[in-house]
Motif scaffolding. Structure first.
Motif, PDB file in Angstrom:
ATOM      1  N   MET A 132       0.841  -1.189   0.000  1.00  0.00           N
ATOM      2  CA  MET A 132       0.000   0.000   0.000  1.00  0.00           C
ATOM      3  C   MET A 132       0.883   1.249   0.000  1.00  0.00           C
ATOM      4  O   MET A 132       1.968   1.260   0.576  1.00  0.00           O
ATOM      5  N   ARG A 133       0.392   2.296  -0.657  1.00  0.00           N
ATOM      6  CA  ARG A 133       1.146   3.537  -0.782  1.00  0.00           C
ATOM      7  C   ARG A 133       0.216   4.731  -0.640  1.00  0.00           C
ATOM      8  O   ARG A 133      -0.947   4.687  -1.080  1.00  0.00           O
ATOM      9  N   PHE A 134       0.735   5.783   0.001  1.00  0.00           N
ATOM     10  CA  PHE A 134       0.077   7.090   0.012  1.00  0.00           C
ATOM     11  C   PHE A 134       0.944   8.031  -0.798  1.00  0.00           C
ATOM     12  O   PHE A 134       2.085   8.313  -0.429  1.00  0.00           O
ATOM     13  N   ASP A 135       0.413   8.481  -1.941  1.00  0.00           N
ATOM     14  CA  ASP A 135       1.123   9.408  -2.814  1.00  0.00           C
ATOM     15  C   ASP A 135       0.459  10.769  -2.678  1.00  0.00           C
ATOM     16  O   ASP A 135      -0.718  10.931  -3.021  1.00  0.00           O
ATOM     17  N   LEU A 136       1.184  11.743  -2.164  1.00  0.00           N
ATOM     18  CA  LEU A 136       0.602  13.049  -1.873  1.00  0.00           C
ATOM     19  C   LEU A 136       0.082  13.733  -3.133  1.00  0.00           C
ATOM     20  O   LEU A 136      -0.962  14.397  -3.093  1.00  0.00           O
ATOM     21  N   ILE A 137       0.779  13.573  -4.254  1.00  0.00           N
ATOM     22  CA  ILE A 137       0.323  14.205  -5.496  1.00  0.00           C
ATOM     23  C   ILE A 137      -0.970  13.553  -5.980  1.00  0.00           C
ATOM     24  O   ILE A 137      -1.927  14.237  -6.376  1.00  0.00           O
ATOM     25  N   ASP A 138      -1.030  12.225  -5.926  1.00  0.00           N
ATOM     26  CA  ASP A 138      -2.273  11.540  -6.288  1.00  0.00           C
ATOM     27  C   ASP A 138      -3.410  11.965  -5.367  1.00  0.00           C
ATOM     28  O   ASP A 138      -4.552  12.165  -5.826  1.00  0.00           O
ATOM     29  N   PHE A 139      -3.110  12.081  -4.061  1.00  0.00           N
ATOM     30  CA  PHE A 139      -4.167  12.472  -3.136  1.00  0.00           C
ATOM     31  C   PHE A 139      -4.650  13.885  -3.429  1.00  0.00           C
ATOM     32  O   PHE A 139      -5.862  14.163  -3.379  1.00  0.00           O
ATOM     33  N   ALA A 140      -3.730  14.785  -3.742  1.00  0.00           N
ATOM     34  CA  ALA A 140      -4.127  16.148  -4.092  1.00  0.00           C
ATOM     35  C   ALA A 140      -4.984  16.151  -5.353  1.00  0.00           C
ATOM     36  O   ALA A 140      -5.968  16.901  -5.458  1.00  0.00           O
ATOM     37  N   ALA A 141      -4.624  15.304  -6.328  1.00  0.00           N
ATOM     38  CA  ALA A 141      -5.432  15.200  -7.546  1.00  0.00           C
ATOM     39  C   ALA A 141      -6.843  14.721  -7.214  1.00  0.00           C
ATOM     40  O   ALA A 141      -7.839  15.231  -7.763  1.00  0.00           O
ATOM     41  N   PHE A 142      -6.947  13.748  -6.308  1.00  0.00           N
ATOM     42  CA  PHE A 142      -8.269  13.282  -5.875  1.00  0.00           C
ATOM     43  C   PHE A 142      -9.046  14.403  -5.198  1.00  0.00           C
ATOM     44  O   PHE A 142     -10.214  14.674  -5.542  1.00  0.00           O
ATOM     45  N   ASP A 143      -8.428  15.064  -4.241  1.00  0.00           N
ATOM     46  CA  ASP A 143      -9.104  16.080  -3.436  1.00  0.00           C
ATOM     47  C   ASP A 143      -9.570  17.257  -4.302  1.00  0.00           C
ATOM     48  O   ASP A 143     -10.713  17.720  -4.188  1.00  0.00           O
ATOM     49  N   ILE A 144      -8.697  17.718  -5.191  1.00  0.00           N
ATOM     50  CA  ILE A 144      -8.997  18.911  -5.984  1.00  0.00           C
ATOM     51  C   ILE A 144      -9.927  18.602  -7.155  1.00  0.00           C
ATOM     52  O   ILE A 144     -10.905  19.332  -7.394  1.00  0.00           O
ATOM     53  N   HIS A 145      -9.668  17.521  -7.872  1.00  0.00           N
ATOM     54  CA  HIS A 145     -10.337  17.305  -9.147  1.00  0.00           C
ATOM     55  C   HIS A 145     -11.442  16.245  -9.125  1.00  0.00           C
ATOM     56  O   HIS A 145     -12.379  16.328  -9.919  1.00  0.00           O
ATOM     57  N   ILE A 146     -11.337  15.229  -8.259  1.00  0.00           N
ATOM     58  CA  ILE A 146     -12.349  14.173  -8.222  1.00  0.00           C
ATOM     59  C   ILE A 146     -13.391  14.482  -7.155  1.00  0.00           C
ATOM     60  O   ILE A 146     -14.585  14.558  -7.436  1.00  0.00           O
ATOM     61  N   LEU A 147     -12.940  14.677  -5.927  1.00  0.00           N
ATOM     62  CA  LEU A 147     -13.862  15.057  -4.864  1.00  0.00           C
ATOM     63  C   LEU A 147     -14.351  16.483  -5.043  1.00  0.00           C
ATOM     64  O   LEU A 147     -15.494  16.808  -4.716  1.00  0.00           O
ATOM     65  N   GLN A 148     -13.478  17.352  -5.579  1.00  0.00           N
ATOM     66  CA  GLN A 148     -13.791  18.765  -5.793  1.00  0.00           C
ATOM     67  C   GLN A 148     -14.248  19.435  -4.496  1.00  0.00           C
ATOM     68  O   GLN A 148     -15.231  20.163  -4.447  1.00  0.00           O
ATOM     69  N   ARG A 149     -13.468  19.165  -3.445  1.00  0.00           N
ATOM     70  CA  ARG A 149     -13.756  19.769  -2.147  1.00  0.00           C
ATOM     71  C   ARG A 149     -13.508  21.272  -2.209  1.00  0.00           C
ATOM     72  O   ARG A 149     -12.495  21.727  -2.735  1.00  0.00           O
ATOM     73  N   LYS A 150     -14.410  22.036  -1.649  1.00  0.00           N
ATOM     74  CA  LYS A 150     -14.261  23.490  -1.623  1.00  0.00           C
ATOM     75  C   LYS A 150     -13.006  23.858  -0.835  1.00  0.00           C
ATOM     76  O   LYS A 150     -12.789  23.395   0.284  1.00  0.00           O
ATOM     77  N   GLY A 151     -12.142  24.660  -1.449  1.00  0.00           N
ATOM     78  CA  GLY A 151     -10.912  25.093  -0.792  1.00  0.00           C
ATOM     79  C   GLY A 151      -9.780  24.096  -0.875  1.00  0.00           C
ATOM     80  O   GLY A 151      -8.704  24.333  -0.305  1.00  0.00           O
ATOM     81  N   ALA A 152      -9.995  22.973  -1.585  1.00  0.00           N
ATOM     82  CA  ALA A 152      -8.962  21.931  -1.630  1.00  0.00           C
ATOM     83  C   ALA A 152      -7.663  22.452  -2.220  1.00  0.00           C
ATOM     84  O   ALA A 152      -6.573  22.146  -1.712  1.00  0.00           O
ATOM     85  N   ALA A 153      -7.742  23.223  -3.299  1.00  0.00           N
ATOM     86  CA  ALA A 153      -6.520  23.687  -3.964  1.00  0.00           C
ATOM     87  C   ALA A 153      -5.638  24.494  -3.030  1.00  0.00           C
ATOM     88  O   ALA A 153      -4.408  24.462  -3.131  1.00  0.00           O
TER      89      ALA A 153
END
Length: 403
Positions: A132-153
């Protein structure tokens, strides 16, 4: 150390027979099918004990349920909304029922929304093993573009945000869906595949819950459950945040030694203790695991021994689950500190002189690949980890005996 093994119940692809062949001494399990916030009845507890009492051919296994992982703390308790008071009463009733069944150690966590977070559940290593891996860039891509959480960027440094934008643009639909599924796997209800709307609703429920509010709510919970545990002779042990840094704009209150010291001081009773998870805490470079064991060891009631390797020493950082004697935690020094604590407890005559330990997680190797087990819980990978940890313990005992 008492060598235990996490088991997910009768549907776990890693069977009771497998556990016995691995040489474990006790079982760590939970009633995963019981809805969070409701009572674990005596009947359901007994049924799980009976489930693990026999091998496939009916031969007695000799194994018993020794540690609960986890008795869930509901989101209502963490936010102090809805039926949170009745949920605490149900938690206490469940604890009493577990005590009546002979179980004394309860692991739990106080992580908001996220039980754990990874971006890849089967990351290929050069050997062909998977981890298992946690990739910060992948997680940021999820948060900003897939989840589209307000203020994520705005939650990420410029370089991580820019890299996430490029990473997401290069993903095909299948990878985007896989990434979302991997992150959601660590959320409550993951088996039902929560939608992004469901996740956003969960996050919205935490809008009023600041770091200070969550800490106070945690203390309120401890003030109600710990005295009962102390009276019963139970040991409660909180698992650290995984990973141990803020995600999705949520507060984190169990990520460092200072966090643990504050929680222990808030309700200063021996029953209020620690699950020392070397993998979760090891995802921060500033967590000194052997030192934490030396300084807080008197309140460590349960050990998760695993290792991670960080890409760098930033907080947060990307990391992967390394071999048990790999990674950046000095596992030999940590186990040495554990054995010193056990020696001290024996000298004091403590009933809990031997601390239960389980080899946490493991890489998928050999026949683990394709078995379809719970991510992080392969049969052979954990057996390898347990053998390595057992070898370190034996060598340290031998060294001590030779002095």
């Amino acid at each position: 150390m008492r060598q235990t093994w996490r088991w997910f119940g009768p549907n776990d692809p890693v069977s009771i027979d497998d556990m016995l062949q691995a040489g474990v001494q006790g079982v760590v399990t939970a009633l995963h099918h019981v809805p969070t916030g409701t009572v674990w009845t005596a009947q359901e507890i007994t049924k799980r004990q009976n489930d693990l009492a026999c091998m496939k051919d009916g031969t007695p296994s000799g194994l018993t349920w020794e540690v609960v992982e986890s008795l869930p703390v509901s989101e209502a308790i963490k936010t102090q909304t809805g039926d949170w008071r009745s949920h605490i009463e149900n938690w206490i009733t469940s604890m009493r029922n577990l005590h009546a069944a002979g179980i004394r150690v309860i692991c739990y966590n106080f992580m908001p929304v996220l039980d754990w977070t990874r971006t890849d559940l089967a990351w290929r290593r050069p050997t062909g093993a998977r981890c298992m891996r946690f990739d910060l860039i992948d997680f940021a891509a999820f948060d900003i573009h897939i989840l589209q959480r307000k203020g994520a960027a705005d939650s990420f440094p410029d370089d991580i945000r820019d890299a996430a934008n490029r990473r997401f643009a290069g993903m095909d639909d299948a990878r985007r869906e896989q990434l979302a599924g991997n992150v959601v796997f660590g959320l409550p209800g993951a088996a039902e595949r929560l939608s992004m709307a469901n996740v956003r609703d969960l996050l919205d429920s935490y809008a009023p819950v600041t770091d200070a509010v969550l800490r106070q709510n945690f203390h309120d919970f401890l003030e109600q459950v710990t005295p009962v545990a102390q009276e019963l002779g139970m040991r409660l042990c909180c698992h650290p945040d995984d990973p141990p840094f803020p995600l999705l704009g949520l507060p984190r209150v169990m990520s460092t030694e200072a966090d643990y010291a504050e929680r222990l001081a808030a309700v200063d009773l021996p029953a209020n203790g620690i699950t020392l998870c070397s993998g979760s805490l090891g995802a921060r470079h500033d967590n000194d695991l052997p030192g934490m064991m030396r300084r807080l060891g008197h309140r460590v009631h349960f050990l998760h021994l695993r290792n991670v390797r960080r890409d760098n020493d930033t907080i947060p950082a990307s990391f992967f689950e390394d071999e048990h004697l790999g990674g950046q935690t000095d596992m030999v020094a940590l186990i040495d500190a554990v054995l010193a604590e056990e020696t001290r407890r024996r000298a004091e005559g403590r009933e809990d002189a031997i601390i239960p330990m389980r080899p946490d997680h493991g890489q998928d190797i050999l026949d683990d690949i394709g078995r379809g087990g719970q991510p992080g819980y392969p049969a052979i990978g954990r057996l390898k980890g347990l053998a390595e940890l057992r070898g370190v313990e034996a060598a340290l005992h031998h060294r001590g005996a030779a002095k």
